[in-house]
Design an enzyme around this catalytic site. Structure first.
Site, short mmCIF file in Angstrom:
data_model
loop_
_atom_site.label_atom_id
_atom_site.label_comp_id
_atom_site.label_asym_id
_atom_site.label_seq_id
_atom_site.Cartn_x
_atom_site.Cartn_y
_atom_site.Cartn_z
N LYS B 259 0.85 -1.19 0.00
CA LYS B 259 0.00 0.00 0.00
C LYS B 259 0.89 1.25 0.00
O LYS B 259 1.43 1.62 -1.02
CB LYS B 259 -0.94 -0.02 1.20
CG LYS B 259 -2.12 -0.97 1.03
CD LYS B 259 -1.80 -2.36 1.51
CE LYS B 259 -3.01 -3.29 1.47
NZ LYS B 259 -2.67 -4.63 1.99
N ARG B 383 -17.48 -4.28 0.81
CA ARG B 383 -16.99 -4.26 2.19
C ARG B 383 -18.21 -4.14 3.08
O ARG B 383 -18.55 -3.07 3.58
CB ARG B 383 -16.02 -3.09 2.43
CG ARG B 383 -14.69 -3.22 1.69
CD ARG B 383 -13.63 -4.02 2.39
NE ARG B 383 -13.63 -5.45 2.15
CZ ARG B 383 -12.54 -6.22 2.20
NH1 ARG B 383 -11.36 -5.70 2.45
NH2 ARG B 383 -12.62 -7.52 2.03
#
Lengths: 456, 460
Positions: B259, B383
């Site tokens: 990330k 999600r």
């Protein structure tokens, strides 16, 4: 033409830093006499392992630039899967970040406390993964394997009579799988014959026990079969490789060996239900099933490497260059495992240093001296690696005391090998002065990687 | 030039071609993928916002680092470069490389957790919680309530609630809490930051109870950006200084470097305790690789070391978060319900508000994600209830208050035009939202089901 040349030329180089003997004495002491703890930049010729240390080709580097780094369903994954299936032929392909992860997943779903896993000879991480899951890693090498002078062409074979007896006694209830390691690394990089694999396959199928191949050096093994086993002289090496896997139910692979990759591995099976359970573990410890913890570019590099490694000119060169070193050592009367294996030269430390007892680790002593002499890094394969039973804590001498000089693929030239030969002969001349070692500190599992030593 | 825009502090050096597909192609592809965007082929995707993990564009310096890989099995110089960089930028003395973040979580959980333990954290993350559970612990969510409210404008929704922490310690005792897991920029809350003030209190709380504080640091630089913008006393501090301060307040860290650090693969476990390091070295060799490579190629450790230095540059992080804010504002201005405030790495669509006609048991976020793909070729991620999985004791679905679709922006990959296309696509879906049908499982994996689950549309 009798002279054999490398079927490639050099496109990129990495400079080597030279050191003095004095510096090396300090460096190895600071590394607690364990070559694994040396800094790579302090090594002149690095023969610690052939794993992940090979030179990729310009084609593989080009493929790296095409890597599709999408998290799921990347193009790189499909190219990788197709390349693996094209050679290995298994229905289910599961990528992993390296070979030990494939082993970890396989044994995690198949091995339970009390299980026995027979193998011609387990390698270090394989043995550790079996034991970590509570199983017993049982080595069943053929009788010729222990005779380091025998010129038997397939000293990597498994003792199939012993296997049959074991299977008859324990059955599939206690033996979740049978493994064959090609080539047999711990036994001197010796090949396994097709006849032996066929016989193991018969035993496994009659008993209903799956057969897995530890395929790290499958191409070298296949080429030995072509060169040594009657009936295969005119078969293409790739077809020999396909035949090997046709006898098995699955395989584990470290792509850091016979795929020239710097990282990566995979697990294959024909059992869809098993693969489903394996992918559940994969997602947890490795990554999503279409990347398994590898960058897309590495999947692509492996796909290219798997095709290149089966080039027969390359394999002639590869086996020929290992043979070159062994032949010169034999000519000089230095004890070495013969005939030459595929990926490494194995000095017989027990006979090289007969005055050092097994639990003073003659292989480790020899590794230390070779580094001091010439900056060559090598790996002990003997009582340091295999002597400790992690469950009982007992220490026993290993079957063999070897020092492995593993040759990275396409990295070193004949001049480098001549330098290595000279260094070994210099150590040979002063062998009677060399002392044994003792372990100062070591962990329970895989202690050879991080153990600290002192001179005995 | 004083400006509110966020022009990228880089120019493009290498491109990767993308292809637009037809609606018919996409309908076929999503059907074959069982309405799960994880199961799509990347070549069938136009703009890939599935994740920001491992999909960032490396810089020319990082690519140069790739060429400088020292692939020696032991003692690679890239390892020492990485270790020194981690200490210099993140403060941790010991670094154990791992092939990716979940490898580090696996090792941390196995070393620290005993059966029957509890691990409190500022909201769960999918793989993190599962590693904790497999090691025998129960995860306890101790994030502030505002984190579960998509509408709340709280500037630090990643903060800890100390009443919840106190209640836990009273109930189970500090001996059964091996560590507190503190994530910077909490992913499942919508990429929401924790404040330094809250973190300092957490440090004091951990000291008081003698509990270790572990940092899930995968998006620490983005968290630092929000501290710089929102927290008193930090506007003149650099991102690098804030990142260092955050790390210094913790004892250890797991890092998925895919990330913030903008690499395609890699991660590490880092710590200050020598005995913890020793245990980690003994375990990493079993699962990952020798402790000087941990399953990473040398070249990837080099690219990571360079990526860390780039990730804490103020210009970089402002452009990065600026792009996410740009997309978020554009959607909000168009009346699309999203999680507020807009987070650092992604814009989260509020699926339960967008699709009020689909009850949670028919997976509105999963349905929205599939519909967005069919509409535009944009790939996003559910999600919500599918990701939350089932309670390990009762087998019942966890029912998260947030039912979200994540539009995750890869670092340095897409342009403003790509963001405009994405925003237009979401608006198109919004206009035709009545036509979207709920889903039901045709295949539900036992663990981390969102990755491989397959669905079909429920008959309306």
């Amino acid at each position: 033409m009798k002279t054999m040349i490398e079927p490639f030329k050099i496109k990129m180089v990495e400079p080597i830093k030279l050191t003095t003997r004095e510096q090396r004495e300090q460096l190895i002491e600071a590394a607690n006499y364990n070559p694994f703890l040396l800094r790579a930049e302090d090594v002149i010729i690095d023969l610690l392992t052939d794993s992940g240390t090979s030179a990729m080709s310009s084609e593989a580097w080009a493929a790296m630039m095409r890597g599709d780094e999408s998290y799921a369903g990347a193009r790189s994954w499909y190219r990788f899967r197709d390349a693996v299936q094209g050679i290995f032929g298994f229905e289910q392909v599961i990528p992993t970040h390296q070979g030990r992860a494939a082993e970890h997943i396989l044994f995690g779903v198949m091995v339970q406390p009390g299980s026995i896993v027979p193998n011609n000879t387990h390698f270090d991480t394989t043995r550790a993964n079996v034991e970590f899951n509570g199983g017993e890693a049982l080595d069943l090498p053929c009788a010729e394997a222990d005779d380091l002078d025998s010129d038997f062409p397939f000293k990597g074979n498994m003792d199939t009579a012993a296997l049959e007896a074991l299977v008859a006694e324990k059955g599939p209830e206690q033996i979740p799988l049978i493994m064959v390691t090609v080539t047999n690394n711990s036994g001197g990089g010796q090949p396994v014959s097709m006849a032996n694999i066929r016989e193991i396959s018969r035993i496994s199928r009659e008993a209903g026990i799956p057969l897995y191949i530890d395929a790290c050096r499958f191409a070298e093994n296949a080429h030995f079969i072509k060169r040594r086993e009657p009936g295969y002289e005119n078969t293409a090496t790739i077809d020999i490789a396909r035949e090997i896997f046709s006898y098995a139910d699955g395989c584990t692979m470290s792509a850091k060996k016979d795929a020239f990759a710097n990282i990566g591995g995979f697990l294959c099976t024909n059992d869809a239900e098993l693969a489903h359970r394996e992918r559940n573990i994969l997602i947890l410890t490795e990554g999503f099933p279409t990347y398994g913890g590898l960058a897309g570019r590495d999947l692509d590099a492996i796909a290219v490497g798997l095709c290149e490694v089966l080039d027969e000119h390359y394999l002639d060169y590869r086996l020929g260059s290992t043979h070159y070193v062994v032949k010169h050592l034999l000519d000089a009367g230095i004890p070495v495992v013969a005939p030459a294996g595929g990926h490494a030269v194995y000095l017989d430390a027990r006979r090289f240093l007969p005055h050092i007892e097994a639990l003073q680790y003659p292989g480790q002593s020899l590794a230390v001296e070779l580094f001091i002499e010439a900056g060559i890094r090598s790996a002990e394969i003997g009582s340091v690696m295999f002597g400790l039973d992690p469950h009982t804590g007992d220490e026993h001498p290993a079957r063999l005391e070897l020092l492995r000089l593993a040759i990275p693929r396409r990295v070193y030239t004949q001049s480098h090998m001549d330098y290595v030969l000279e260094a070994i002969s210099l150590v040979w001349e002063r062998r009677s002065e060399i002392r044994g070692m003792r372990i100062a500190r070591a962990p329970k599992f895989l202690r050879h990687f991080t153990a600290e030593f002192e001179r005995a | 030039m004083a400006t509110q825009t966020w022009a990228e502090p880089y120019k493009i050096k290498m491109v990767e071609l993308i292809k637009m597909t037809s609606r018919e192609d996409r309908l076929k592809a999503i059907g074959e993928a069982g309405f799960n965007t994880f199961l799509l082929r990347s070549e069938d995707v136009y703009i890939d916002l599935l994740t920001d993990s491992g999909v960032g564009a490396m810089s020319d310096r990082q690519w140069a680092g790739i060429m400088m890989g020292d692939e020696a099995y032991a003692g690679s110089r890239n390892f020492y470069h990485l270790r020194d960089t981690v200490e210099e930028y993140y403060s941790y003395q010991y670094t154990v490389p791992c092939h990716q973040g979940r490898g580090a979580e696996n090792i941390l959980s196995q070393i620290m957790i005993s059966d029957g333990d509890y691990v409190p954290g500022n909201m769960y993350f999918t793989t993190t919680r599962l590693h904790q559970e497999l090691a025998g612990a129960t995860f306890v969510d101790v994030i502030i309530d505002e984190a579960h409210d998509a509408e709340s404008e709280h500037p630090f929704k990643g903060n800890f609630d100390f009443e919840k922490l106190d209640a836990l310690v009273n109930e189970v005792g500090a001996d059964h809490i091996p560590y507190v897991c503190m994530a910077t920029c909490v992913n499942m809350a919508g990429g929401q930051p924790i404040s330094l003030d809250n973190l300092k209190q957490l440090r004091a709380w951990c000291d008081k109870h003698d509990i270790m504080l572990v940092h899930d640091m995968t998006r620490v630089a983005e968290n630092a950006h929000f501290i710089q913008r929102r927290e008193d006393g930090y506007k003149d501090k650099t991102i690098r200084e804030i990142v260092y301060e955050i790390c210094s307040l913790t004892d250890a860290a797991t890092m998925s470097s895919k990330k913030d650090a903008m690499v395609n693969i890699g991660g590490f476990l880092a710590m200050n305790d020598a005995r913890f390091y020793e245990k980690a070295c003994a375990l990493v060799v079993v699962y990952e690789g020798l402790h000087t490579y941990g399953g990473m190629a040398g070249r990837d450790m080099e690219a990571l070391a360079i990526g860390i230095t780039e990730s804490v540059q103020d210009d970089h992080i402002h452009a990065r978060v600026g792009q996410v804010q740009y997309l978020g504002r554009k959607l909000r201005d168009a009346g699309i319900p999203i999680v507020n405030p807009i987070g650092g790495h992604a814009v989260f669509l509020n699926a339960s508000k967008m699709l009020p006609h689909i009850p949670q048991e028919h997976f509105p976020a999963q349905a929205l994600s599939a519909a967005l793909y069919v509409q535009s070729g944009v790939r996003s991620m559910e999600r919500g209830i599918v990701s939350a999985g089932r309670d390990k004791a009762t087998g019942e679905n966890h029912k998260p208050k947030l039912e979200l679709v994540r539009l995750t922006i890869p670092r340095r990959v897409y342009t403003q035009a790509h963001m405009d296309v994405t925003a237009a696509a979401v608006q198109d879906v919004m206009e035709h939202r009545d036509e979207i049908k709920g889903l039901q499982f045709t295949y539900e994996p036992e663990v981390l089901r969102f990755f491989q689950a397959r669905f079909e549309q429920v008959a309306s």
